[in-house]
Design an enzyme around this catalytic site. Structure first.
Site, PDB file in Angstrom:
ATOM      1  N   ARG A   1      49.954-105.087 -60.698  1.00  0.00           N
ATOM      2  CA  ARG A   1      50.341-104.871 -59.294  1.00  0.00           C
ATOM      3  C   ARG A   1      50.985-106.125 -58.706  1.00  0.00           C
ATOM      4  O   ARG A   1      52.177-106.154 -58.437  1.00  0.00           O
ATOM      5  CB  ARG A   1      49.101-104.451 -58.486  1.00  0.00           C
ATOM      6  CG  ARG A   1      49.399-103.932 -57.085  1.00  0.00           C
ATOM      7  CD  ARG A   1      49.731-104.981 -56.044  1.00  0.00           C
ATOM      8  NE  ARG A   1      48.676-105.958 -55.825  1.00  0.00           N
ATOM      9  CZ  ARG A   1      48.800-106.994 -55.011  1.00  0.00           C
ATOM     10  NH1 ARG A   1      49.922-107.188 -54.340  1.00  0.00           N
ATOM     11  NH2 ARG A   1      47.818-107.877 -54.886  1.00  0.00           N
ATOM     12  N   ASP A   2      50.220-107.186 -58.552  1.00  0.00           N
ATOM     13  CA  ASP A   2      50.731-108.350 -57.825  1.00  0.00           C
ATOM     14  C   ASP A   2      51.808-109.060 -58.628  1.00  0.00           C
ATOM     15  O   ASP A   2      52.664-109.745 -58.065  1.00  0.00           O
ATOM     16  CB  ASP A   2      49.582-109.320 -57.510  1.00  0.00           C
ATOM     17  CG  ASP A   2      49.944-110.301 -56.414  1.00  0.00           C
ATOM     18  OD1 ASP A   2      51.012-110.135 -55.793  1.00  0.00           O
ATOM     19  OD2 ASP A   2      49.161-111.237 -56.175  1.00  0.00           O
TER      20      ASP A   2
ATOM     21  N   HIS B   1      42.325-116.330 -54.746  1.00  0.00           N
ATOM     22  CA  HIS B   1      43.593-115.752 -55.245  1.00  0.00           C
ATOM     23  C   HIS B   1      44.668-116.833 -55.081  1.00  0.00           C
ATOM     24  O   HIS B   1      45.179-117.047 -53.988  1.00  0.00           O
ATOM     25  CB  HIS B   1      43.903-114.500 -54.418  1.00  0.00           C
ATOM     26  CG  HIS B   1      45.161-113.788 -54.794  1.00  0.00           C
ATOM     27  ND1 HIS B   1      45.183-112.497 -55.284  1.00  0.00           N
ATOM     28  CD2 HIS B   1      46.465-114.158 -54.742  1.00  0.00           C
ATOM     29  CE1 HIS B   1      46.420-112.114 -55.507  1.00  0.00           C
ATOM     30  NE2 HIS B   1      47.223-113.113 -55.179  1.00  0.00           N
TER      31      HIS B   1
ATOM     32  N   ASN C   1      51.638-115.737 -59.568  1.00  0.00           N
ATOM     33  CA  ASN C   1      50.186-115.879 -59.509  1.00  0.00           C
ATOM     34  C   ASN C   1      49.749-116.792 -60.652  1.00  0.00           C
ATOM     35  O   ASN C   1      50.401-116.871 -61.687  1.00  0.00           O
ATOM     36  CB  ASN C   1      49.528-114.511 -59.711  1.00  0.00           C
ATOM     37  CG  ASN C   1      49.823-113.561 -58.576  1.00  0.00           C
ATOM     38  OD1 ASN C   1      49.177-113.599 -57.555  1.00  0.00           O
ATOM     39  ND2 ASN C   1      50.832-112.720 -58.750  1.00  0.00           N
TER      40      ASN C   1
ATOM     41  N   HIS D   1      48.197-119.051 -56.190  1.00  0.00           N
ATOM     42  CA  HIS D   1      49.528-119.081 -56.805  1.00  0.00           C
ATOM     43  C   HIS D   1      49.788-120.511 -57.265  1.00  0.00           C
ATOM     44  O   HIS D   1      49.280-121.461 -56.671  1.00  0.00           O
ATOM     45  CB  HIS D   1      50.586-118.599 -55.803  1.00  0.00           C
ATOM     46  CG  HIS D   1      50.550-117.112 -55.579  1.00  0.00           C
ATOM     47  ND1 HIS D   1      51.637-116.299 -55.750  1.00  0.00           N
ATOM     48  CD2 HIS D   1      49.531-116.294 -55.216  1.00  0.00           C
ATOM     49  CE1 HIS D   1      51.296-115.039 -55.489  1.00  0.00           C
ATOM     50  NE2 HIS D   1      50.025-115.010 -55.166  1.00  0.00           N
TER      51      HIS D   1
ATOM     52  N   CYS E   1      55.412-112.526 -54.257  1.00  0.00           N
ATOM     53  CA  CYS E   1      55.269-111.469 -53.257  1.00  0.00           C
ATOM     54  C   CYS E   1      56.637-111.173 -52.670  1.00  0.00           C
ATOM     55  O   CYS E   1      57.346-112.089 -52.268  1.00  0.00           O
ATOM     56  CB  CYS E   1      54.303-111.880 -52.151  1.00  0.00           C
ATOM     57  SG  CYS E   1      54.206-110.649 -50.827  1.00  0.00           S
TER      58      CYS E   1
HETATM   59  P1  HMG Z   1      56.311 -98.493 -41.882  1.00  0.00           P
HETATM   60  O1  HMG Z   1      57.767 -98.332 -42.167  1.00  0.00           O
HETATM   61  O2  HMG Z   1      55.898 -99.164 -40.623  1.00  0.00           O
HETATM   62  O3  HMG Z   1      55.512 -97.105 -42.044  1.00  0.00           O
HETATM   63  O4  HMG Z   1      55.672 -99.260 -43.107  1.00  0.00           O
HETATM   64  P2  HMG Z   1      55.602 -95.732 -41.308  1.00  0.00           P
HETATM   65  O5  HMG Z   1      54.200 -95.256 -41.158  1.00  0.00           O
HETATM   66  O6  HMG Z   1      56.470 -95.836 -40.083  1.00  0.00           O
HETATM   67  O7  HMG Z   1      56.341 -94.819 -42.397  1.00  0.00           O
HETATM   68  C1  HMG Z   1      57.684 -95.054 -42.800  1.00  0.00           C
HETATM   69  C2  HMG Z   1      57.960 -94.257 -44.049  1.00  0.00           C
HETATM   70  O8  HMG Z   1      57.137 -94.741 -45.126  1.00  0.00           O
HETATM   71  C3  HMG Z   1      57.653 -92.765 -43.924  1.00  0.00           C
HETATM   72  O9  HMG Z   1      58.553 -92.080 -44.801  1.00  0.00           O
HETATM   73  C4  HMG Z   1      56.271 -92.668 -44.492  1.00  0.00           C
HETATM   74  O10 HMG Z   1      55.970 -91.390 -44.978  1.00  0.00           O
HETATM   75  C5  HMG Z   1      56.332 -93.659 -45.620  1.00  0.00           C
HETATM   76  P3  HMG Z   1      59.868 -91.359 -44.239  1.00  0.00           P
HETATM   77  O11 HMG Z   1      59.360 -90.348 -43.248  1.00  0.00           O
HETATM   78  O12 HMG Z   1      60.681 -92.450 -43.613  1.00  0.00           O
HETATM   79  O13 HMG Z   1      60.475 -90.775 -45.490  1.00  0.00           O
HETATM   80  N1  HMG Z   1      55.011 -94.194 -45.977  1.00  0.00           N
HETATM   81  C6  HMG Z   1      54.491 -94.171 -47.222  1.00  0.00           C
HETATM   82  N2  HMG Z   1      54.984 -93.721 -48.383  1.00  0.00           N
HETATM   83  C7  HMG Z   1      54.174 -93.852 -49.471  1.00  0.00           C
HETATM   84  N3  HMG Z   1      52.953 -94.430 -49.442  1.00  0.00           N
HETATM   85  C8  HMG Z   1      52.445 -94.893 -48.285  1.00  0.00           C
HETATM   86  C9  HMG Z   1      53.223 -94.776 -47.116  1.00  0.00           C
HETATM   87  N4  HMG Z   1      53.027 -95.120 -45.837  1.00  0.00           N
HETATM   88  C10 HMG Z   1      54.108 -94.763 -45.147  1.00  0.00           C
HETATM   89  N5  HMG Z   1      51.238 -95.472 -48.267  1.00  0.00           N
HETATM   90  C11 HMG Z   1      53.836 -99.704 -44.572  1.00  0.00           C
HETATM   91  C12 HMG Z   1      54.297 -99.595 -43.136  1.00  0.00           C
HETATM   92  C13 HMG Z   1      52.460-100.352 -44.579  1.00  0.00           C
HETATM   93  C14 HMG Z   1      53.751 -98.318 -45.191  1.00  0.00           C
HETATM   94  C15 HMG Z   1      54.870-100.560 -45.344  1.00  0.00           C
HETATM   95  O14 HMG Z   1      55.092-101.760 -44.645  1.00  0.00           O
HETATM   96  C16 HMG Z   1      54.432-100.888 -46.730  1.00  0.00           C
HETATM   97  O15 HMG Z   1      54.335-100.016 -47.582  1.00  0.00           O
HETATM   98  N6  HMG Z   1      54.147-102.172 -47.014  1.00  0.00           N
HETATM   99  C17 HMG Z   1      53.637-102.599 -48.307  1.00  0.00           C
HETATM  100  C18 HMG Z   1      54.098-103.968 -48.604  1.00  0.00           C
HETATM  101  C19 HMG Z   1      53.481-104.465 -49.893  1.00  0.00           C
HETATM  102  O16 HMG Z   1      53.024-103.712 -50.726  1.00  0.00           O
HETATM  103  N7  HMG Z   1      53.476-105.798 -50.044  1.00  0.00           N
HETATM  104  C20 HMG Z   1      52.943-106.446 -51.204  1.00  0.00           C
HETATM  105  C21 HMG Z   1      51.444-106.434 -51.258  1.00  0.00           C
HETATM  106  S1  HMG Z   1      50.637-107.737 -50.296  1.00  0.00           S
HETATM  107  C22 HMG Z   1      50.655-109.067 -51.327  1.00  0.00           C
HETATM  108  O17 HMG Z   1      51.308-109.062 -52.328  1.00  0.00           O
HETATM  109  C23 HMG Z   1      49.753-110.223 -51.027  1.00  0.00           C
HETATM  110  C24 HMG Z   1      48.478-110.166 -51.873  1.00  0.00           C
HETATM  111  O18 HMG Z   1      48.793-110.026 -53.236  1.00  0.00           O
HETATM  112  C25 HMG Z   1      47.693-111.450 -51.666  1.00  0.00           C
HETATM  113  C26 HMG Z   1      48.464-112.713 -52.029  1.00  0.00           C
HETATM  114  O19 HMG Z   1      49.205-112.706 -53.042  1.00  0.00           O
HETATM  115  O20 HMG Z   1      48.256-113.689 -51.329  1.00  0.00           O
HETATM  116  C27 HMG Z   1      47.610-108.995 -51.466  1.00  0.00           C
HETATM  117 MG    MG Z   2      49.302-112.913 -55.293  1.00  0.00          MG
END
Ligand code: HMG
Ligand code: MG
Length: 286
Positions: free
Chosen positions: A13-14, A205, A247, A207, A238
């Site tokens: 995933r990450d 966690h 990572n 990096h 990320c």
């Molecule tokens: P948004 O655009 O504000 O969401 O995104 P929305 O509710 O307005 O929906 C927009 C569209 O997305 C809609 O589709 C929804 O159905 C769809 P449309 O009608 O336009 O066709 N949608 C989804 N589709 C599939 N699965 C879902 C989902 N939710 C809405 N769950 C949202 C808000 C949170 C969804 C978006 O910003 C998002 O998906 N963000 C994820 C970002 C991400 O994954 N980042 C990486 C992970 S964090 C990280 O890496 C850090 C970590 O590892 C720690 C570290 O490394 O330090 C954890």
């Molecule tokens: Mg990470």
């Protein structure tokens, strides 16, 4: 007997979420299966997030359906909202993770919500998970610094970690998302968080910017942390943290912990096979 430290494998995933080249589901499945053979107890397989935001994770359901599950492994996935949670449950994940940030700017960039809005959005996810007795893990990103805001005060991390703990997360993973941490800043941050959340519920966690991750892990071990996230082959970064390096590599953490006399329960030969596979996926020759 050697004291146990667990490595929570987050590479599929990450790590892979940050690869520009779309990696076929079959490659991801092979990687998770190789990791299952290496003895991890928890593997973060994928994310049930918007495919527009993170196209690399659009095959989450297919990947979950394809893996050869081992009963000793808990297969985890990110779920930022109820839509993601429902899809994760339907796909058969064993646990979900919600992901907040200690920085407002990062929270907006990553999940299009303020910290407060994100916590309000996570609460029903935790409630739904609790209703089916599914464990929920919480992440806090940018626990030392943010790519947009710079240094983050330990108090900001405390507030979010405490909120996730009160909400019902069984473990809170503290992410140094851009690898800005040094042993002193990590120790300061952890000491503050441990006032609010028992250290047994915290994970580190890190990096590996400039090669500080292992020193930061040592600082966290000194504070009593016994779970560390790592990504096989040092995959990742990320997509919403520009410049975030990979990572910390699982194999480096495993060898470091062994040298320090800790037991990880990993089969190093099997892990090295997974490392080769991960690097092949990243470099486009697997
Ligand atoms: P948004 O655009 O504000 O969401 O995104 P929305 O509710 O307005 O929906 C927009 C569209 O997305 C809609 O589709 C929804 O159905 C769809 P449309 O009608 O336009 O066709 N949608 C989804 N589709 C599939 N699965 C879902 C989902 N939710 C809405 N769950 C949202 C808000 C949170 C969804 C978006 O910003 C998002 O998906 N963000 C994820 C970002 C991400 O994954 N980042 C990486 C992970 S964090 C990280 O890496 C850090 C970590 O590892 C720690 C570290 O490394 O330090 C954890
Ligand atoms: Mg990470």
């Amino acid at each position: 007997m050697a004291e146990r430290v667990e490595i929570f494998e987050v590479g599929p995933r990450d790590g892979l979420q940050n690869e520009k080249r779309l990696i076929p589901a079959a490659g991801k499945i092979a990687l998770v299966d190789a990791l299952s053979r290496a003895g991890f107890r928890r593997i973060e397989v994928t994310s049930f997030v918007s495919p527009k935001w993170v196209p690399q994770m659009a095959d989450a359901t297919e990947v979950m359906a394809g893996i050869a599950r081992r009963p000793t492994v808990r297969y985890a996935a990110l779920a930022p909202n109820l839509k993601g949670f429902d899809a994760a449950v339907a796909a058969g994940v064993d646990e979900v993770a919600i992901f907040a940030a200690a920085s407002e700017a990062f929270s907006q960039a990553n999940i299009n919500a303020s910290i407060a809005e994100s916590l309000a959005r996570f609460a029903p996810v935790v409630a739904a998970a609790q209703a089916i007795a599914m464990p929920v893990r919480g992440y806090v990103s940018c626990v030392v610094a943010c790519p947009y805001e710079g240094d983050i005060a330990p108090e900001a991390v405390v507030r979010v970690a405490e909120a996730l703990n009160v909400m019902g997360c069984y473990e809170i993973s503290l992410g140094d998302t851009i690898g800005a941490g040094r042993p002193e800043s990590v120790a300061r941050m952890l000491a503050a968080v441990a006032q609010a959340v028992p250290v047994a519920r915290l994970a580190g966690h890190f990096h590996d910017t400039g090669g500080w991750a292992l020193a930061n892990i040592d600082a966290a071990l000194d504070q009593g942390v016994r779970v560390f996230d790592a990504a096989v082959g040092g995959l990742g970064g990320c997509p919403y943290a520009p410049g975030a390096p990979g990572n910390v590599a699982t194999e480096a953490v495993a060898r470091h912990l062994a040298q320090r006399g800790f037991e990880t329960g990993l089969d190093m030969a099997a892990l090295d096979r997974a490392v080769a596979l991960a690097k092949g996926l990243r470099d486009g020759n697997a």
